[in-house]
Write a protein that holds these residues in place. Structure first.
Motif, PDB file in Angstrom:
ATOM      1  N   TYR A  74      21.690 -23.155 -53.303  1.00  0.00           N
ATOM      2  CA  TYR A  74      20.672 -22.876 -52.290  1.00  0.00           C
ATOM      3  C   TYR A  74      19.601 -23.951 -52.346  1.00  0.00           C
ATOM      4  O   TYR A  74      18.981 -24.179 -53.384  1.00  0.00           O
ATOM      5  N   ILE A  75      19.376 -24.613 -51.219  1.00  0.00           N
ATOM      6  CA  ILE A  75      18.326 -25.614 -51.072  1.00  0.00           C
ATOM      7  C   ILE A  75      17.604 -25.305 -49.778  1.00  0.00           C
ATOM      8  O   ILE A  75      18.228 -25.299 -48.705  1.00  0.00           O
ATOM      9  N   PRO A  76      16.311 -25.006 -49.819  1.00  0.00           N
ATOM     10  CA  PRO A  76      15.591 -24.666 -48.596  1.00  0.00           C
ATOM     11  C   PRO A  76      15.791 -25.722 -47.505  1.00  0.00           C
ATOM     12  O   PRO A  76      15.708 -26.926 -47.767  1.00  0.00           O
ATOM     13  N   GLY A  77      16.090 -25.255 -46.292  1.00  0.00           N
ATOM     14  CA  GLY A  77      16.270 -26.159 -45.161  1.00  0.00           C
ATOM     15  C   GLY A  77      17.670 -26.712 -45.005  1.00  0.00           C
ATOM     16  O   GLY A  77      17.976 -27.337 -43.986  1.00  0.00           O
ATOM     17  N   LEU A  78      18.535 -26.482 -45.999  1.00  0.00           N
ATOM     18  CA  LEU A  78      19.898 -27.021 -45.941  1.00  0.00           C
ATOM     19  C   LEU A  78      20.943 -25.913 -45.947  1.00  0.00           C
ATOM     20  O   LEU A  78      22.091 -26.116 -46.338  1.00  0.00           O
ATOM     21  N   LEU A  79      20.541 -24.729 -45.494  1.00  0.00           N
ATOM     22  CA  LEU A  79      21.405 -23.557 -45.601  1.00  0.00           C
ATOM     23  C   LEU A  79      22.697 -23.698 -44.811  1.00  0.00           C
ATOM     24  O   LEU A  79      23.733 -23.162 -45.210  1.00  0.00           O
ATOM     25  N   SER A  80      22.683 -24.415 -43.700  1.00  0.00           N
ATOM     26  CA  SER A  80      23.891 -24.484 -42.879  1.00  0.00           C
ATOM     27  C   SER A  80      25.038 -25.173 -43.612  1.00  0.00           C
ATOM     28  O   SER A  80      26.201 -24.814 -43.436  1.00  0.00           O
ATOM     29  N   PHE A  81      24.734 -26.154 -44.459  1.00  0.00           N
ATOM     30  CA  PHE A  81      25.794 -26.813 -45.230  1.00  0.00           C
ATOM     31  C   PHE A  81      26.408 -25.848 -46.245  1.00  0.00           C
ATOM     32  O   PHE A  81      27.579 -25.982 -46.602  1.00  0.00           O
ATOM     33  N   ASP A 104      23.290 -14.469 -37.699  1.00  0.00           N
ATOM     34  CA  ASP A 104      22.160 -13.983 -38.493  1.00  0.00           C
ATOM     35  C   ASP A 104      21.515 -15.193 -39.164  1.00  0.00           C
ATOM     36  O   ASP A 104      21.854 -15.553 -40.291  1.00  0.00           O
ATOM     37  N   GLY A 105      20.608 -15.836 -38.458  1.00  0.00           N
ATOM     38  CA  GLY A 105      19.959 -17.044 -38.967  1.00  0.00           C
ATOM     39  C   GLY A 105      19.306 -17.806 -37.829  1.00  0.00           C
ATOM     40  O   GLY A 105      19.262 -17.337 -36.691  1.00  0.00           O
ATOM     41  N   GLN A 106      18.830 -18.989 -38.142  1.00  0.00           N
ATOM     42  CA  GLN A 106      18.110 -19.798 -37.160  1.00  0.00           C
ATOM     43  C   GLN A 106      19.057 -20.618 -36.288  1.00  0.00           C
ATOM     44  O   GLN A 106      20.131 -21.029 -36.746  1.00  0.00           O
ATOM     45  N   GLY A 107      18.599 -20.847 -35.043  1.00  0.00           N
ATOM     46  CA  GLY A 107      19.250 -21.836 -34.201  1.00  0.00           C
ATOM     47  C   GLY A 107      18.498 -23.148 -34.357  1.00  0.00           C
ATOM     48  O   GLY A 107      18.517 -23.764 -35.413  1.00  0.00           O
ATOM     49  N   ILE A 108      17.787 -23.566 -33.301  1.00  0.00           N
ATOM     50  CA  ILE A 108      16.986 -24.799 -33.417  1.00  0.00           C
ATOM     51  C   ILE A 108      15.613 -24.541 -34.027  1.00  0.00           C
ATOM     52  O   ILE A 108      14.847 -25.494 -34.215  1.00  0.00           O
ATOM     53  N   ALA A 109      15.295 -23.288 -34.353  1.00  0.00           N
ATOM     54  CA  ALA A 109      14.002 -22.972 -34.977  1.00  0.00           C
ATOM     55  C   ALA A 109      14.043 -23.350 -36.454  1.00  0.00           C
ATOM     56  O   ALA A 109      13.969 -22.503 -37.357  1.00  0.00           O
ATOM     57  N   HIS A 110      14.151 -24.638 -36.695  1.00  0.00           N
ATOM     58  CA  HIS A 110      14.420 -25.216 -38.013  1.00  0.00           C
ATOM     59  C   HIS A 110      13.667 -26.539 -38.087  1.00  0.00           C
ATOM     60  O   HIS A 110      13.504 -27.213 -37.062  1.00  0.00           O
ATOM     61  N   PRO A 111      13.175 -26.932 -39.238  1.00  0.00           N
ATOM     62  CA  PRO A 111      12.389 -28.178 -39.310  1.00  0.00           C
ATOM     63  C   PRO A 111      13.080 -29.394 -38.707  1.00  0.00           C
ATOM     64  O   PRO A 111      12.424 -30.266 -38.140  1.00  0.00           O
ATOM     65  N   ARG A 112      14.404 -29.466 -38.829  1.00  0.00           N
ATOM     66  CA  ARG A 112      15.141 -30.595 -38.249  1.00  0.00           C
ATOM     67  C   ARG A 112      16.045 -30.132 -37.105  1.00  0.00           C
ATOM     68  O   ARG A 112      16.967 -30.826 -36.705  1.00  0.00           O
ATOM     69  N   ARG A 113      15.744 -28.940 -36.585  1.00  0.00           N
ATOM     70  CA  ARG A 113      16.387 -28.385 -35.389  1.00  0.00           C
ATOM     71  C   ARG A 113      17.870 -28.131 -35.583  1.00  0.00           C
ATOM     72  O   ARG A 113      18.662 -28.207 -34.643  1.00  0.00           O
ATOM     73  N   LEU A 114      18.267 -27.811 -36.832  1.00  0.00           N
ATOM     74  CA  LEU A 114      19.679 -27.532 -37.093  1.00  0.00           C
ATOM     75  C   LEU A 114      19.808 -26.370 -38.071  1.00  0.00           C
ATOM     76  O   LEU A 114      20.180 -26.540 -39.230  1.00  0.00           O
ATOM     77  N   GLY A 115      19.501 -25.167 -37.581  1.00  0.00           N
ATOM     78  CA  GLY A 115      19.788 -23.979 -38.359  1.00  0.00           C
ATOM     79  C   GLY A 115      21.276 -23.671 -38.334  1.00  0.00           C
ATOM     80  O   GLY A 115      22.065 -24.328 -37.642  1.00  0.00           O
ATOM     81  N   VAL A 116      21.673 -22.635 -39.070  1.00  0.00           N
ATOM     82  CA  VAL A 116      23.095 -22.331 -39.201  1.00  0.00           C
ATOM     83  C   VAL A 116      23.715 -21.963 -37.854  1.00  0.00           C
ATOM     84  O   VAL A 116      24.891 -22.294 -37.593  1.00  0.00           O
ATOM     85  N   LEU A 136      11.173 -19.519 -40.024  1.00  0.00           N
ATOM     86  CA  LEU A 136      11.368 -20.707 -40.843  1.00  0.00           C
ATOM     87  C   LEU A 136      10.480 -21.851 -40.385  1.00  0.00           C
ATOM     88  O   LEU A 136       9.936 -22.597 -41.193  1.00  0.00           O
ATOM     89  N   SER A 137      10.324 -21.999 -39.082  1.00  0.00           N
ATOM     90  CA  SER A 137       9.569 -23.108 -38.527  1.00  0.00           C
ATOM     91  C   SER A 137       8.861 -22.645 -37.259  1.00  0.00           C
ATOM     92  O   SER A 137       9.308 -21.727 -36.586  1.00  0.00           O
ATOM     93  N   GLY A 138       7.730 -23.286 -36.943  1.00  0.00           N
ATOM     94  CA  GLY A 138       6.992 -22.944 -35.738  1.00  0.00           C
ATOM     95  C   GLY A 138       5.905 -21.910 -35.979  1.00  0.00           C
ATOM     96  O   GLY A 138       5.832 -21.289 -37.047  1.00  0.00           O
ATOM     97  N   LYS A 139       5.061 -21.742 -34.972  1.00  0.00           N
ATOM     98  CA  LYS A 139       3.967 -20.778 -35.027  1.00  0.00           C
ATOM     99  C   LYS A 139       3.970 -19.954 -33.743  1.00  0.00           C
ATOM    100  O   LYS A 139       4.549 -20.349 -32.738  1.00  0.00           O
ATOM    101  N   HIS A 140       3.270 -18.821 -33.796  1.00  0.00           N
ATOM    102  CA  HIS A 140       3.190 -17.968 -32.608  1.00  0.00           C
ATOM    103  C   HIS A 140       1.931 -17.120 -32.676  1.00  0.00           C
ATOM    104  O   HIS A 140       1.339 -16.930 -33.744  1.00  0.00           O
ATOM    105  N   GLN A 141       1.531 -16.617 -31.544  1.00  0.00           N
ATOM    106  CA  GLN A 141       0.401 -15.709 -31.469  1.00  0.00           C
ATOM    107  C   GLN A 141       0.799 -14.342 -32.022  1.00  0.00           C
ATOM    108  O   GLN A 141       1.981 -13.968 -32.010  1.00  0.00           O
TER     109      GLN A 141
END
Length: 231
Positions: A74-81, A104-116, A136-141
């Protein structure tokens, strides 16, 4: 030693190939799938479950589970690999190939736009939607604590997805396009697949199968002849 810098560079390159517009290939899908990934034996085995549901009645018609040796820690941000090899193995076992997949996971809502969800969608060339239970990434109201409350998930000027209260007094879902689906269509399909629970039916069933929850055990007793392979 894992070359994390190389993997992050690969993510950035692969993310450029993600299709962020509607390229669904269907008007109404015949089957929709949900996928969920977990780990066994102290993380040494990756377990991927795929639930295939008919549409529009959202009844489970097939499930598959693949178990393979875990390729990287497990390495944060590299889960898809870490997760995609087992997902692809489970996908290859399917008799009913779905036209749309909820991950069950992120799409492009990922620091490098490549979730699982995005990575898997690209690998099997299927429209995918990321339905994550945490940000994982981004902000919201802030969201009002009412069912249906909705806010865009944004990183600087880029919308990464949606934050949506699917059920009152539950934590929100983080919905983002995976591959070959627009943000608006991703949200629309998640809403179409709700049946009163926090999670949409495809990922709810994938979680139930992966964790062998009571709902799935009861279903198995009623449907002993439905295809389901566990490897």
């Amino acid at each position: 030693m894992i070359d994390t810098a190389s993997l992050r560079a690969q993510q950035t390159e692969i993310a450029q190939r993600i299709v962020r517009r509607d390229d669904l290939g269907f008007t109404e899908p015949q089957w929709i799938a949900g996928v969920d990934v977990g780990f066994e034996d102290e993380g040494t085995i990756t377990r991927a479950a795929i639930a295939v549901l008919s549409y529009p009645n959202l009844e489970l018609v097939e499930y598959q589970i693949a178990r393979i040796p875990t390729s990287i820690p497990y390495i944060p941000g590299l889960l898809s690999f870490r997760e995609c090899p087992a997902l692809v193995a489970a996908w290859r076992q399917l008799n009913h190939k779905p036209q749309l997949v909820f991950v069950d996971g992120q799409g492009i809502a990922h620091p490098r736009r490549l979730g699982v969800a995005s990575h898997f969608g690209l690998l099997v060339d299927i429209p995918t939607i990321g339905v994550a239970k945490s940000r994982l990434s981004g902000k919201h109201q802030p969201l009002d604590d009412v069912t249906g409350a909705l806010e865009p998930l944004v990183d600087k000027s880029e919308q990464l997805g949606w934050v949506w209260n699917s059920k009152q007094r539950c934590k929100p879902l983080y919905i983002s396009l995976g591959h070959r689906v627009s943000q608006e269509t991703a949200l629309s399909w998640v809403k179409r697949c709700m049946r009163g629970y926090r999670l949409p039916e495809p990922t709810r069933w994938a979680d139930a199968i992966a964790s062998r929850r009571p709902a799935f055990v009861r279903w198995l007793k009623r449907h002993p002849d439905v295809s389901g392979v566990t490897n």
